[in-house]
Write an enzyme that holds these catalytic residues in place. Sequence first.
Site, PDB file in Angstrom:
ATOM      1  N   GLY A 120       0.780  -1.383   0.004  1.00  0.00           N
ATOM      2  CA  GLY A 120      -0.106  -0.013   0.187  1.00  0.00           C
ATOM      3  C   GLY A 120       0.929   1.259   0.110  1.00  0.00           C
TER       4      GLY A 120
ATOM      5  N   GLY B 134       5.390   4.343  -9.086  1.00  0.00           N
ATOM      6  CA  GLY B 134       6.312   2.926  -9.149  1.00  0.00           C
ATOM      7  C   GLY B 134       5.098   1.716  -9.272  1.00  0.00           C
ATOM      8  N   HIS B 135       4.149   1.691  -8.230  1.00  0.00           N
ATOM      9  CA  HIS B 135       3.321   0.878  -8.138  1.00  0.00           C
ATOM     10  C   HIS B 135       2.529   0.749  -9.386  1.00  0.00           C
ATOM     11  CE1 HIS B 135       3.885   1.495  -3.738  1.00  0.00           C
ATOM     12  NE2 HIS B 135       4.333   0.226  -3.730  1.00  0.00           N
TER      13      HIS B 135
ATOM     14  N   GLN C 143      15.078  -8.699  -3.576  1.00  0.00           N
ATOM     15  CA  GLN C 143      13.805  -9.366  -3.270  1.00  0.00           C
ATOM     16  C   GLN C 143      13.302 -10.303  -4.625  1.00  0.00           C
ATOM     17  OE1 GLN C 143      10.247  -7.494  -1.247  1.00  0.00           O
ATOM     18  NE2 GLN C 143       9.559  -6.973  -3.305  1.00  0.00           N
TER      19      GLN C 143
ATOM     20  N   ILE D 295      10.847   3.385 -11.127  1.00  0.00           N
ATOM     21  CA  ILE D 295      10.143   4.767 -11.323  1.00  0.00           C
ATOM     22  C   ILE D 295      10.729   5.777 -10.406  1.00  0.00           C
ATOM     23  CG2 ILE D 295       8.110   6.094 -11.961  1.00  0.00           C
ATOM     24  CD1 ILE D 295       8.450   3.824 -13.812  1.00  0.00           C
TER      25      ILE D 295
ATOM     26  N   MET E 293      10.925   6.230  -6.471  1.00  0.00           N
ATOM     27  CA  MET E 293       9.683   6.258  -5.503  1.00  0.00           C
ATOM     28  C   MET E 293       9.691   5.308  -4.475  1.00  0.00           C
ATOM     29  SD  MET E 293       6.778   7.623  -8.502  1.00  0.00           S
ATOM     30  CE  MET E 293       7.107   9.143  -9.072  1.00  0.00           C
ATOM     31  N   SER E 294       9.237   5.620  -3.389  1.00  0.00           N
ATOM     32  CA  SER E 294       8.985   4.594  -2.542  1.00  0.00           C
ATOM     33  C   SER E 294       7.893   5.131  -1.420  1.00  0.00           C
ATOM     34  CB  SER E 294      10.366   4.528  -1.646  1.00  0.00           C
ATOM     35  OG  SER E 294      10.131   3.880  -0.352  1.00  0.00           O
TER      36      SER E 294
HETATM   37  P1  AMP Z   1       6.050  -2.201  -1.477  1.00  0.00           P
HETATM   38  O1  AMP Z   1       4.548  -1.574  -1.590  1.00  0.00           O
HETATM   39  O2  AMP Z   1       6.921  -1.227  -1.242  1.00  0.00           O
HETATM   40  O3  AMP Z   1       6.140  -3.465  -0.864  1.00  0.00           O
HETATM   41  O4  AMP Z   1       6.224  -2.718  -3.218  1.00  0.00           O
HETATM   42  C1  AMP Z   1       5.463  -3.350  -4.026  1.00  0.00           C
HETATM   43  C2  AMP Z   1       6.237  -3.661  -5.357  1.00  0.00           C
HETATM   44  O5  AMP Z   1       6.126  -2.495  -5.963  1.00  0.00           O
HETATM   45  C3  AMP Z   1       7.346  -4.497  -5.150  1.00  0.00           C
HETATM   46  O6  AMP Z   1       7.711  -5.158  -5.891  1.00  0.00           O
HETATM   47  C4  AMP Z   1       8.623  -2.941  -5.332  1.00  0.00           C
HETATM   48  O7  AMP Z   1       9.591  -3.403  -5.785  1.00  0.00           O
HETATM   49  C5  AMP Z   1       7.666  -2.415  -6.224  1.00  0.00           C
HETATM   50  N1  AMP Z   1       8.009  -0.930  -6.387  1.00  0.00           N
HETATM   51  C6  AMP Z   1       8.240  -0.138  -5.469  1.00  0.00           C
HETATM   52  N2  AMP Z   1       8.689   1.060  -5.683  1.00  0.00           N
HETATM   53  C7  AMP Z   1       8.761   1.274  -6.929  1.00  0.00           C
HETATM   54  C8  AMP Z   1       9.262   1.946  -7.980  1.00  0.00           C
HETATM   55  N3  AMP Z   1       9.846   3.244  -7.408  1.00  0.00           N
HETATM   56  N4  AMP Z   1       9.297   1.577  -9.244  1.00  0.00           N
HETATM   57  C9  AMP Z   1       8.739   0.355  -9.503  1.00  0.00           C
HETATM   58  N5  AMP Z   1       8.462  -0.560  -8.628  1.00  0.00           N
HETATM   59  C10 AMP Z   1       8.482  -0.174  -7.272  1.00  0.00           C
END
Ligand code: AMP
Length: 276
Positions: free
Chosen positions: A27, A32-33, A149, A172, A180-181
């Site tokens: 969430g 990015g998501h 991961q 992204i 993006m995070s």
């Molecule tokens: P998370 O919600 O942080 O667990 O991320 C869910 C998925 O989105 C994971 O596979 C992450 O690697 C991917 N993800 C997170 N940030 C980015 C981003 N900036 N660009 C592309 N994928 C992302």
Amino acid sequence: MKIFYRTKELIDALHGEKSVGFVPTMGALHLGHMSLIRASKSQNTLTVCSIFVNPLQFNNLTDFEKYPKTLSNDILLLESENCDILFAPEYNQIYTQTSATTIDFGYQNTILEGRYRQGHFNGVGIVVSKLFNIVKPNIAYFGQKDFQQCLIIKQLIQDLSFPIRLQIVPTIRENDGLAMSSRNVHLNIDDRKTAANIYKGLQSAQTLATQSTISEIKGNISQDLSAKNIQVEYADILDYETGTLCTTLEIKGKYVLCIAAYIGKVRLIDNIVFNL
Ligand code: AMP
């Protein structure tokens, strides 16, 4: 978009579906998501996104408790991308009883995130296995931002014979290069500006790679970032294909320089892939 909060209802709804793309997330969604959702939409007739903040993968209780939760905004974003299904289970829909199984990813547990976040990959492996069994996707989408991961998910799919294809989606970034995070919201205005130096550091290191040793590259990026108030936890180069730590670089090799760094109390990770 249909939203399911209960595992059984999702399983019933997906019964018989033949082309399911799956995007697991925690969430606090951002663009990015969304790029993972878009990739899935382009390759499958049905796209499922899950939002579940998995306590098992947090090695730090405060990090878990502070993890941003923005469900109503997440729903709007997913609807704007025409995501078909959101699975947003409560804890007890995923963890029904005290579990005893653990997953040890061997070598990957001893390096980078595996080394510095004890128990993290076990938590990821368990929750992703559960979600794979619930959603039964044909293709699962993961971001390259969490490169290690991706390596353990590839291993999981092979070792446990999940009939699932792993698709890795490029990172992204914000305009200034910061990956993006969901954790970026924890940065104050000054730290947010500082954070752009992480990717700049990775880019400079990539340029250095043709004429430097690995220890020079690592020393350089750590010093460079420390001068900008960024504390590097690790900066390590992996062979892109095998996922093993490199001690030397060879021409025609494909590598990924992975970094974890603290800006104040906020821990960020990023990486850059390069060919020699
Ligand atoms: P998370 O919600 O942080 O667990 O991320 C869910 C998925 O989105 C994971 O596979 C992450 O690697 C991917 N993800 C997170 N940030 C980015 C981003 N900036 N660009 C592309 N994928 C992302």
